[in-house]
Every structure is written in C-alpha cells, then in structure tokens.
Motif scaffolding. Structure first.
Motif, PDB file in Angstrom:
ATOM      1  N   SER A 157       0.832  -1.206   0.000  1.00  0.00           N
ATOM      2  CA  SER A 157       0.000   0.000   0.000  1.00  0.00           C
ATOM      3  C   SER A 157       0.869   1.259   0.000  1.00  0.00           C
ATOM      4  CB  SER A 157      -0.926  -0.004   1.221  1.00  0.00           C
ATOM      5  OG  SER A 157      -1.709   1.165   1.267  1.00  0.00           O
ATOM      6  N   LEU A 158       1.959   1.226   0.759  1.00  0.00           N
ATOM      7  CA  LEU A 158       2.883   2.363   0.831  1.00  0.00           C
ATOM      8  C   LEU A 158       3.473   2.674  -0.544  1.00  0.00           C
ATOM      9  CD1 LEU A 158       4.529   4.242   2.882  1.00  0.00           C
ATOM     10  CD2 LEU A 158       6.326   2.530   2.665  1.00  0.00           C
ATOM     11  N   VAL A 159       3.905   1.639  -1.251  1.00  0.00           N
ATOM     12  CA  VAL A 159       4.494   1.813  -2.586  1.00  0.00           C
ATOM     13  C   VAL A 159       3.454   2.392  -3.555  1.00  0.00           C
ATOM     14  CG1 VAL A 159       5.454   0.605  -4.582  1.00  0.00           C
ATOM     15  CG2 VAL A 159       6.215  -0.004  -2.284  1.00  0.00           C
ATOM     16  N   LEU A 160       2.222   1.873  -3.504  1.00  0.00           N
ATOM     17  CA  LEU A 160       1.159   2.360  -4.393  1.00  0.00           C
ATOM     18  C   LEU A 160       0.841   3.833  -4.122  1.00  0.00           C
ATOM     19  CD1 LEU A 160      -1.309  -0.693  -4.288  1.00  0.00           C
ATOM     20  CD2 LEU A 160       0.081   0.033  -6.236  1.00  0.00           C
ATOM     21  N   ASN A 161       0.752   4.205  -2.831  1.00  0.00           N
ATOM     22  CA  ASN A 161       0.403   5.585  -2.479  1.00  0.00           C
ATOM     23  C   ASN A 161       1.533   6.559  -2.757  1.00  0.00           C
ATOM     24  OD1 ASN A 161      -2.361   5.958  -1.108  1.00  0.00           O
ATOM     25  ND2 ASN A 161      -1.629   4.059  -0.208  1.00  0.00           N
ATOM     26  N   ALA A 190      -6.879   0.920  -7.895  1.00  0.00           N
ATOM     27  CA  ALA A 190      -6.071  -0.196  -7.375  1.00  0.00           C
ATOM     28  C   ALA A 190      -5.774  -0.003  -5.891  1.00  0.00           C
ATOM     29  CB  ALA A 190      -4.766  -0.312  -8.160  1.00  0.00           C
ATOM     30  N   VAL A 191      -5.505   1.252  -5.503  1.00  0.00           N
ATOM     31  CA  VAL A 191      -5.212   1.564  -4.097  1.00  0.00           C
ATOM     32  C   VAL A 191      -6.444   1.316  -3.239  1.00  0.00           C
ATOM     33  CG1 VAL A 191      -4.558   3.397  -2.488  1.00  0.00           C
ATOM     34  CG2 VAL A 191      -3.423   3.235  -4.702  1.00  0.00           C
ATOM     35  N   PHE A 197      -9.011  -4.970   0.698  1.00  0.00           N
ATOM     36  CA  PHE A 197      -8.410  -6.286   0.919  1.00  0.00           C
ATOM     37  C   PHE A 197      -7.661  -6.316   2.249  1.00  0.00           C
ATOM     38  CE2 PHE A 197      -4.305  -8.548   0.658  1.00  0.00           C
ATOM     39  CZ  PHE A 197      -4.765  -9.862   0.656  1.00  0.00           C
ATOM     40  N   MET A 198      -6.866  -5.272   2.511  1.00  0.00           N
ATOM     41  CA  MET A 198      -6.104  -5.206   3.766  1.00  0.00           C
ATOM     42  C   MET A 198      -7.033  -5.122   4.977  1.00  0.00           C
ATOM     43  SD  MET A 198      -2.711  -2.880   3.375  1.00  0.00           S
ATOM     44  CE  MET A 198      -3.655  -1.377   3.199  1.00  0.00           C
TER      45      MET A 198
END
Length: 308
Positions: A157-161, A190-191, A197-198
């Motif tokens: 999530s960190l990489v996506l944001n 996607a985020v 999901f998380m």
C-alpha cells in the motif's frame, strides 16, 4: 515543495494555539511517553525474568506491550520535536514511513490479540491437548506472522500511495495517518481495492476469529464447573478489555479521517490525543492489575523499591 532538492514538505496543522500551549503540550506528552515506556517495559521485563511466566499467554502479553512501546516511539518523539519547533513540518517520505509503521503496528495488535484468543481457546476448551498444540515453535510462528504479515501487506500500500501526486501540503492532524491521503490529487482504483483487501485480511478476519474464540470459551465455561468459569474469567477478561479499548482506538481513527472537515479543530485534536494515549497506557494497567501472576511479581517489585 522545495524544487532545488525535489523534497516535498508537509505542514502539520492539527494543533490549537500552538504558540500559547506548546510547553503545556510538551509536558503532557513527555510525561505520557515516559509512563508508557516505563509501565510497558516493566511488565515485559518481569515476564522475561521470571520463569513461571514463560508460558505462551505471557509471551503474547509481552509481545503486545512491546508493540505498544514501538507504536508510541513511532509518534511521540516527532510530537515532542514539533512542540519545541517554530514550524511543524515533515517531509512526504518521512510522513509515509510514519503512517506505514503506525498502521503496521496497529494491525499487528489485532493479530496478537487473535493469537491470544486462540491460546485461551486451546487452554480452556482443549486443556489436555494444550501442551502439544501451543509449543514454543507454534508461539514463535504466531508472533512472527503477527508482525510480518501486516508489515508486508502495508508495504505494498505504501508503494502504491507513494506514486500518487499531492495537490495540497497541509495535514489536518498531529501525525501521519489516513489524513495523509486526503492531500492526494486523486485516488487510484487499485489503491482503494487493495485497501479493502487489507481491511478484511488484517482487521476484520482477526476480529471475527477473536469473537468466535471467546463465544466458544463462554459457552464451554458456562457448561463447566466453577473452577473452569473462574479460570476463564481471570484470563479472558483482561484480553476482552484490551480488545474493546483497541477497537475504540481503530473506530476513533476512522471517524477522525472521515469527519475531519466537520469536526471542530479542538475536538479533532482531543480525539487524536486519545488515539495515541489510550491503549499504550491502558494495556499495562489491565495486565498488571488483572493478571494474577503478573500482579504478584509487580507487587513484590514495588515493595522492594519502597523498602529501598
């Protein structure tokens, strides 16, 4: 934004009259941080030192309290620096990292509470099989998963944001949490999907498992003798109190983010203070006073300190 070094700076704007109350804020939060470190560390040390506390239940308690220390250390030092600074700012990468650690350790707490509920379930509902199920290896695997699974999932999530552009640079909070994502120009599908999901995987499923375990324990205890009911009450009540407190913390965090534009600034500040004060201070009090074996060692330690 500083174009010379390509560093994005974020202004932290969640305080009320910082120029007037900065030293009051500092004293309150510094005192709270010292209390959190000392109270949690004391019980962890008691569990490590005394061999009769080297049981799965106490190992999980020690892990939970250590988690509280790490959670607080992620937030309090930066708060204390902000109180004494003329400008309350941070960089975007540091803000993302703080949010990552904040949610990673928060999710770990849910999984640790789930592991504790499983331990209590086996202890009370399958007492004869307990030594073969809750082995040292099982405990170590559960502890490792409780920290590793959230760390890996939230890293994605960190990489996506981190790839989403920011449109505003003023954070309506006192530390970096979900409010950070309100600064983004747009949210990627996607985020959002991965966020759901998380939420299901590391919060909702552990919560359902915890509720199932304690319902089973209550049903079996109700049908059993008074000794089993007493044992269930003594060991499960502290866990349920901590779970209730932590659920309130998670709810507060979600409410603040959703209603931050509607809540008055002072109300938002109070709720944020409650989020970072409540469970790190409450956990050692509950386990120190409600867990009989820990309380005996704690009482003995206090008497020794008093005599000196």
């Amino acid at each position: 934004m500083d174009d010379r070094f390509n560093i994005t700076y974020i202004t932290i704007d969640g305080y009320v009259e910082m120029h007037r109350y900065r030293y009051l804020y500092f004293v309150i939060m510094f005192t709270a941080y010292i209390l959190i470190i000392c109270s949690n560390s004391t019980i962890v040390c008691l569990i490590v030192i005394h061999k009769n506390l080297h049981e799965p239940m106490y190992m999980f308690i020690a892990a939970l309290l250590l988690n509280s220390v790490l959670f607080s250390t992620n937030i309090y030092p930066k708060l204390l620096i902000d109180f004494l600074s003329e400008k309350q700012i941070t960089t975007y990468p540091l803000c993302l990292f703080q949010a990552y650690v904040y949610y990673s350790l928060g999710a770990s707490e849910f999984l640790l509470l789930a592991a504790m509920s499983y331990d209590r379930y086996v202890s009370i509902c399958k007492p004869l099989q307990y030594p073969t199920i809750m082995t040292k290896t099982t405990v170590n695997v559960l502890l490792l998963l409780a920290w590793l699974v959230p760390a890996c999932e939230i890293a994605v999530s960190l990489v996506l944001n981190s790839k989403i552009k920011l449109c505003t640079f003023t954070l309506k909070g006192i530390f970096c949490n979900n409010s950070l994502f309100s600064l983004q120009c747009a949210s990627l599908a996607a985020v959002s999907i991965y966020g759901v999901f998380m939420l299901v995987n590391i919060e909702l499923l552990p919560m359902l498992f915890i509720l199932y375990s304690y319902i089973r324990i209550l049903l079996i205890s109700y049908r059993s003798c008074k000794t089993v009911r007493r044992k269930a009450a003594q060991t499960c009540l502290p866990h349920l109190l901590v779970l209730t407190g932590f659920s309130c913390f998670v709810t507060f965090d979600a409410v603040v983010v959703r209603l931050e534009s509607e809540l008055p600034k002072i109300a938002r500040l109070i709720v944020l203070f409650l989020i970072i004060l409540f469970h790190p201070l409450l956990n050692p009090i509950i386990y120190g006073l409600k867990m009989k074996e820990i309380y005996k060692h704690l009482k003995k330690l206090l008497l020794q300190v008093k005599s000196h």
